[in-house]
Every structure is written in C-alpha cells, then in structure tokens.
Write a protein that holds these residues in place. Structure first.
Motif, PDB file in Angstrom:
ATOM      1  N   TRP A 121      74.712   9.864  37.703  1.00 46.82           N
ATOM      2  CA  TRP A 121      74.903   9.232  39.009  1.00 46.82           C
ATOM      3  C   TRP A 121      75.793   8.000  38.882  1.00 46.82           C
ATOM      4  O   TRP A 121      76.719   7.815  39.680  1.00 46.82           O
ATOM      5  N   GLN A 122      75.524   7.153  37.876  1.00 43.09           N
ATOM      6  CA  GLN A 122      76.324   5.942  37.699  1.00 43.09           C
ATOM      7  C   GLN A 122      77.781   6.278  37.380  1.00 43.09           C
ATOM      8  O   GLN A 122      78.694   5.630  37.896  1.00 43.09           O
ATOM      9  N   THR A 123      77.996   7.281  36.564  1.00 48.70           N
ATOM     10  CA  THR A 123      79.365   7.684  36.229  1.00 48.70           C
ATOM     11  C   THR A 123      80.090   8.199  37.461  1.00 48.70           C
ATOM     12  O   THR A 123      81.242   7.836  37.718  1.00 48.70           O
ATOM     13  N   ASN A 124      79.436   9.044  38.242  1.00 52.95           N
ATOM     14  CA  ASN A 124      80.066   9.596  39.445  1.00 52.95           C
ATOM     15  C   ASN A 124      80.374   8.512  40.476  1.00 52.95           C
ATOM     16  O   ASN A 124      81.450   8.513  41.086  1.00 52.95           O
ATOM     17  N   VAL A 125      79.443   7.603  40.688  1.00 51.01           N
ATOM     18  CA  VAL A 125      79.664   6.520  41.654  1.00 51.01           C
ATOM     19  C   VAL A 125      80.771   5.594  41.159  1.00 51.01           C
ATOM     20  O   VAL A 125      81.628   5.167  41.934  1.00 51.01           O
ATOM     21  N   ASN A 126      80.800   5.304  39.862  1.00 51.37           N
ATOM     22  CA  ASN A 126      81.854   4.466  39.307  1.00 51.37           C
ATOM     23  C   ASN A 126      83.222   5.114  39.497  1.00 51.37           C
ATOM     24  O   ASN A 126      84.185   4.453  39.877  1.00 51.37           O
ATOM     25  N   GLU A 127      83.315   6.410  39.246  1.00 48.54           N
ATOM     26  CA  GLU A 127      84.590   7.108  39.438  1.00 48.54           C
ATOM     27  C   GLU A 127      84.985   7.135  40.909  1.00 48.54           C
ATOM     28  O   GLU A 127      86.159   7.049  41.244  1.00 48.54           O
TER      29      GLU A 127
END
Length: 118
Positions: free
Chosen positions: A17-23
């Motif tokens: 989730w954090q990776t997707n939101v960061n991207e």
C-alpha cells in the motif's frame, strides 16, 4: 539511495500500500535516466491539487471584495464556506496519504532534485 525501503512492522500488505501510494503521489523514478514517470491518475491528481490551490487563492481574493461579500452573504453554507470545506477535505486527504508513506520514503521529504539543479 538505491536501497529498498525498510519493511513495515504492519506486514507486506502495508508495504505494498505504501509503495503504491508513494508512486501515485510522487511518480516512479526511472533508475537509468532519473526521469519521473507519471501515470494518468497521478497526473490528474497533481493537476487537480494545483488547480485547487490556485482556486483557493483566487477565492480568498474575491471574497475580500466588499461587493462580492455582500452579494454572497454570510449565510451558513454559502459558496465560499462550501468551497473551503471541500478544499480542506482534499488537502487533509493528501497530507494524511503523504504522512502514511513518509515512514518508508523519507528521501522524498527532504530531496527535490528540481529545486537543486545547478
């Protein structure tokens, strides 16, 4: 730089989730060229937020004109109050999303290469 972010104590679902939101918020940096790649959703969100910021500045300026203020009135739920509430919602949402991913992506908080180019 070049290292994977630390694993979340909340598990792999939170990491994803954090990776997707960061991207979504910051784009994907091509490691070979250093170019930031934006998808359609993140481009729309960036344009939307910039438009919202500019619209808020204009709304504050327009609301400060006495004739406009008298015309709109100070009734609850007038245009400016509703616009301000909607804006605060989106600003708070973005802030919370950025805080949620900042744990693993702190480099994005302190380094903006477009500001420090020589």
């Amino acid at each position: 730089e070049g290292q994977a972010p630390p694993k979340s104590r909340f598990g792999p679902t939170m990491d994803l989730w954090q990776t997707n939101v960061n991207e979504f918020l910051n784009g994907i940096v091509n490691p070979h060229t250093g170019e930031t790649i934006w998808n359609c959703g993140s481009s729309f969100f960036r344009i939307f937020m910039m438009t919202l910021i500019i619209s808020n500045v204009i709304a504050v300026l327009v609301e400060s004109v006495p004739e406009v203020d008298r015309f709109v009135g100070n009734d609850p739920n007038n245009f400016f109050d509703v616009f301000e509430s909607v804006s605060i919602f989106f600003f708070t949402l973005e802030y919370m999303l950025r805080q949620g991913v900042a744990v693993n992506f702190t480099a994005n908080l302190f380094y903006m290469p477009e500001l420090f180019r020589c």
